[in-house]
Design a protein around this motif. Sequence first.
Motif, PDB file in Angstrom:
ATOM      1  N   ASP A   1      15.941  -4.450 -17.448  1.00  0.00           N
ATOM      2  CA  ASP A   1      14.871  -5.385 -17.116  1.00  0.00           C
ATOM      3  C   ASP A   1      14.935  -5.865 -15.675  1.00  0.00           C
ATOM      4  N   SER A   2      16.019  -5.554 -14.966  1.00  0.00           N
ATOM      5  CA  SER A   2      16.202  -6.046 -13.608  1.00  0.00           C
ATOM      6  C   SER A   2      16.014  -4.960 -12.551  1.00  0.00           C
ATOM      7  N   ARG A   3      15.510  -3.805 -12.944  1.00  0.00           N
ATOM      8  CA  ARG A   3      15.396  -2.695 -11.991  1.00  0.00           C
ATOM      9  C   ARG A   3      13.945  -2.235 -11.873  1.00  0.00           C
ATOM     10  N   LEU A   4      13.520  -2.060 -10.611  1.00  0.00           N
ATOM     11  CA  LEU A   4      12.169  -1.601 -10.298  1.00  0.00           C
ATOM     12  C   LEU A   4      12.238  -0.402  -9.367  1.00  0.00           C
ATOM     13  N   ALA A   5      11.205   0.431  -9.418  1.00  0.00           N
ATOM     14  CA  ALA A   5      11.035   1.498  -8.430  1.00  0.00           C
ATOM     15  C   ALA A   5       9.673   1.325  -7.783  1.00  0.00           C
ATOM     16  N   VAL A   6       9.616   1.543  -6.456  1.00  0.00           N
ATOM     17  CA  VAL A   6       8.376   1.405  -5.696  1.00  0.00           C
ATOM     18  C   VAL A   6       8.240   2.619  -4.791  1.00  0.00           C
ATOM     19  N   GLY A   7       7.049   3.203  -4.759  1.00  0.00           N
ATOM     20  CA  GLY A   7       6.789   4.337  -3.878  1.00  0.00           C
ATOM     21  C   GLY A   7       5.571   4.080  -3.018  1.00  0.00           C
ATOM     22  N   GLY A   8       5.602   4.599  -1.784  1.00  0.00           N
ATOM     23  CA  GLY A   8       4.469   4.412  -0.885  1.00  0.00           C
ATOM     24  C   GLY A   8       4.586   5.280   0.339  1.00  0.00           C
ATOM     25  N   GLY A   9       3.841   4.931   1.372  1.00  0.00           N
ATOM     26  CA  GLY A   9       3.843   5.728   2.587  1.00  0.00           C
ATOM     27  C   GLY A   9       3.546   4.889   3.813  1.00  0.00           C
ATOM     28  N   ALA A  10       3.892   5.448   4.976  1.00  0.00           N
ATOM     29  CA  ALA A  10       3.570   4.804   6.240  1.00  0.00           C
ATOM     30  C   ALA A  10       2.084   4.974   6.538  1.00  0.00           C
ATOM     31  N   ASN A  11       1.536   4.051   7.302  1.00  0.00           N
ATOM     32  CA  ASN A  11       0.145   4.142   7.756  1.00  0.00           C
ATOM     33  C   ASN A  11      -0.828   4.310   6.593  1.00  0.00           C
ATOM     34  N   PHE A  12      -0.586   3.575   5.530  1.00  0.00           N
ATOM     35  CA  PHE A  12      -1.446   3.567   4.346  1.00  0.00           C
ATOM     36  C   PHE A  12      -1.539   4.949   3.689  1.00  0.00           C
ATOM     37  N   GLY A  13      -0.551   5.793   3.937  1.00  0.00           N
ATOM     38  CA  GLY A  13      -0.529   7.111   3.321  1.00  0.00           C
ATOM     39  C   GLY A  13      -1.368   8.147   4.024  1.00  0.00           C
ATOM     40  N   LEU A  14      -2.008   7.782   5.123  1.00  0.00           N
ATOM     41  CA  LEU A  14      -2.869   8.729   5.828  1.00  0.00           C
ATOM     42  C   LEU A  14      -2.071   9.753   6.618  1.00  0.00           C
ATOM     43  N   VAL A  15      -0.983   9.330   7.238  1.00  0.00           N
ATOM     44  CA  VAL A  15      -0.138  10.225   8.013  1.00  0.00           C
ATOM     45  C   VAL A  15       1.249   9.588   8.108  1.00  0.00           C
ATOM     46  N   GLY A  16       2.283  10.423   8.093  1.00  0.00           N
ATOM     47  CA  GLY A  16       3.636   9.894   8.227  1.00  0.00           C
ATOM     48  C   GLY A  16       4.464  10.055   6.968  1.00  0.00           C
ATOM     49  N   ASN A  17       5.664   9.496   7.007  1.00  0.00           N
ATOM     50  CA  ASN A  17       6.633   9.658   5.930  1.00  0.00           C
ATOM     51  C   ASN A  17       6.301   8.783   4.727  1.00  0.00           C
ATOM     52  N   GLY A  18       6.970   9.106   3.616  1.00  0.00           N
ATOM     53  CA  GLY A  18       6.935   8.266   2.433  1.00  0.00           C
ATOM     54  C   GLY A  18       8.295   7.662   2.182  1.00  0.00           C
ATOM     55  N   ARG A  19       8.333   6.695   1.288  1.00  0.00           N
ATOM     56  CA  ARG A  19       9.627   6.083   0.955  1.00  0.00           C
ATOM     57  C   ARG A  19       9.618   5.660  -0.510  1.00  0.00           C
ATOM     58  N   LEU A  20      10.742   5.929  -1.177  1.00  0.00           N
ATOM     59  CA  LEU A  20      10.992   5.489  -2.550  1.00  0.00           C
ATOM     60  C   LEU A  20      12.061   4.410  -2.518  1.00  0.00           C
ATOM     61  N   TYR A  21      11.755   3.256  -3.107  1.00  0.00           N
ATOM     62  CA  TYR A  21      12.698   2.143  -3.181  1.00  0.00           C
ATOM     63  C   TYR A  21      13.183   1.979  -4.617  1.00  0.00           C
TER      64      TYR A  21
END
Length: 344
Positions: A21-41
Amino acid sequence: MLEFRTSGFNPYSVKYSPFFDSRLAVGGGANFGLVGNGRLYALNLNSNGIVCEKFFETQDCLFDLTWSEQHENQILTAGGDGSLKLFDLGVGEFPVAGWQEHGREVFSVHWNLVKKDTFLSSSWDGTVKIWTPERKESVATLPVHSCVYSAQFSPHHPDVVTCVSRDSHLRVFDLRTKPSAQNHMTLAIPIHAPPKVSAPGMMNQTAGPTECLTHDWNKYRDSVIATAGVDTMIRTFDLRVPSGPVNMLPGHEYAVRRVSWSPHLSDVLLSASYDMTCRVWTDGSNVEQGGTGTGLGREMGRMDRHTEFTMGVDWCLFGAEGWCATCAWDERVLVWDVRDVMRG
């Protein structure tokens, strides 16, 4: 309310662990996902708030993610480069497995909650693919012929798959059927069909079909699904009566990006929208709370602390029945209690 900042990265998806119950995962990207890297937290909730346990860099934006139902430390991601990657929190900084068959961006991934050695992906290339972690090739491909924004396994039937797409249809596939010209498809419901029940606020909802961005299975009623998308309307469907929506929930001002039924209450769902709010709804079906079983739904509260498009929402499976997490393009992840919003 707890907050975590994903500085430099705009989140697309947040999911609670099915094991902790204390663990989350978040995914996204730089520049609103238009260009650049992604990151998983990988995030942990503790006495200091929300802290980052680990993060992984990717070459492209991560549009969605799902926790493995087999391994408590593994997370599957959907990439803008058309790839699927499986990360293990206990193993280095690179994925432990990867798959590359989709021809365009992968927009959703989902792990089978019943048959736990199976997961799926859906893509802008117009297909849904079924996978197992042990194979490099997909087990099956379900052609949809329209950009697929969201696909899921039923939480009640391990071989039933649903998806929603750009052409405003909710499709149901049964992998137990023999392959045919329909490729396992058993039902295609026009999302913009007239509702079964008319209510105030529905009468002027006469616009034509628009893109459907999200859907979710009810966790207690094995034939009920909620959908939402560009036209701002949340609709609920009963697959036993597939001619049109059972209920329509108006209120959002812009497109609805995500809906999620409560794992605790059969009539409650959350929505995340480009109008920067996350709202809690009842579909009016809770007989114990005075509903008729087919009653009219309504909004019960909203959280408006985000300052950009709200992209993801998920419920905590454990403990009290109100905790959830949201993420938005304001580079923030918020953890809050839905019950406070309802009381407010």
